[in-house]
Design a protein around this motif. Sequence first.
Motif, short mmCIF file in Angstrom:
data_model
loop_
_atom_site.label_atom_id
_atom_site.label_comp_id
_atom_site.label_asym_id
_atom_site.label_seq_id
_atom_site.Cartn_x
_atom_site.Cartn_y
_atom_site.Cartn_z
N GLN A 100 -13.90 -21.81 -7.42
CA GLN A 100 -14.99 -21.72 -6.45
C GLN A 100 -15.94 -20.62 -6.92
OE1 GLN A 100 -13.75 -21.65 -2.34
NE2 GLN A 100 -15.43 -20.31 -1.82
N GLU A 102 -19.49 -18.59 -6.02
CA GLU A 102 -20.50 -18.25 -5.02
C GLU A 102 -21.47 -17.26 -5.64
OE1 GLU A 102 -18.61 -16.84 -1.47
OE2 GLU A 102 -17.26 -18.55 -1.38
N ASP A 105 -28.96 -17.05 -5.31
CA ASP A 105 -30.05 -17.54 -6.16
C ASP A 105 -31.23 -16.59 -5.96
OD1 ASP A 105 -32.41 -18.85 -7.06
OD2 ASP A 105 -31.40 -20.79 -6.89
N LYS A 112 -25.56 -19.70 -2.62
CA LYS A 112 -25.16 -21.01 -3.11
C LYS A 112 -23.67 -21.00 -3.44
CE LYS A 112 -29.59 -22.61 -4.73
NZ LYS A 112 -30.31 -23.34 -5.73
N GLN A 113 -23.11 -22.20 -3.49
CA GLN A 113 -21.69 -22.34 -3.77
C GLN A 113 -21.45 -23.61 -4.58
OE1 GLN A 113 -19.07 -23.51 -0.50
NE2 GLN A 113 -17.63 -21.93 -1.15
N LEU A 114 -20.50 -23.53 -5.49
CA LEU A 114 -20.10 -24.68 -6.29
C LEU A 114 -18.58 -24.68 -6.36
CD1 LEU A 114 -20.93 -26.99 -8.30
CD2 LEU A 114 -20.75 -25.27 -10.08
N ILE A 115 -17.99 -25.83 -6.15
CA ILE A 115 -16.54 -25.96 -6.25
C ILE A 115 -16.22 -26.97 -7.34
CG2 ILE A 115 -14.42 -26.65 -5.06
CD1 ILE A 115 -15.70 -25.66 -2.46
N TRP A 116 -15.37 -26.56 -8.26
CA TRP A 116 -14.97 -27.40 -9.38
C TRP A 116 -13.46 -27.59 -9.30
CZ3 TRP A 116 -11.75 -26.31 -13.59
CH2 TRP A 116 -11.81 -27.21 -14.66
#
Length: 191
Positions: A100, A102, A105, A112-116
């Motif tokens: 995860q 976070e 920007d 913002k957040q991105l989960i892989w």
Amino acid sequence: AGMLSALAQEGRGSMLFARNADEIWLELEQRFASHMLAAAIDLEVTLKLPPGLGVRHRETLALPPSDDELALLGPNDALVFHHELEACGELAADAVIEVQIEWSDSVANEAKQLIWQHELHELGEGSAYGHKGAATVAYARALRAYRDNEPSLSYGAVLEAASLISEALESLPEDRDLAEMSAVMAKLSGR
């Protein structure tokens, strides 16, 4: 280098060092945005492992202490994390690793957040980026040993880094970072 690091941290910016003015202008021409603009700040990465899997303890990189460290990433920059995982219990056949990310920007001024997520059986040291991660860690160790003028450590560290970089280049032959690391290790091994 210590004074440059302190200045970069004080200004919350990236650090650029070159031996002469031509190198500086070339670097600024090719990567101006990366040095002058922050694409992401307050970067936080969380690794979630399935039950039965842990991070193998190993020698940690010695970093200068910082009371107020801020993660900063420029446009088109990348961070490489390399962790060795080991089973410490029964693993499910469909075990998943989650990363995860976070960040803030700085252009849009929003969080913002991105989960892989990736299945465990598809990961491993054999992956191209697994090789790059191992090569990057070995490269940092070799540079530290060379910088600290430890002949007994630096020769072996340079050879290990050169070997891991060579393996990684087989998987990622066009990778600019690996090509640069390879050139540096070639110079250090020929001193």
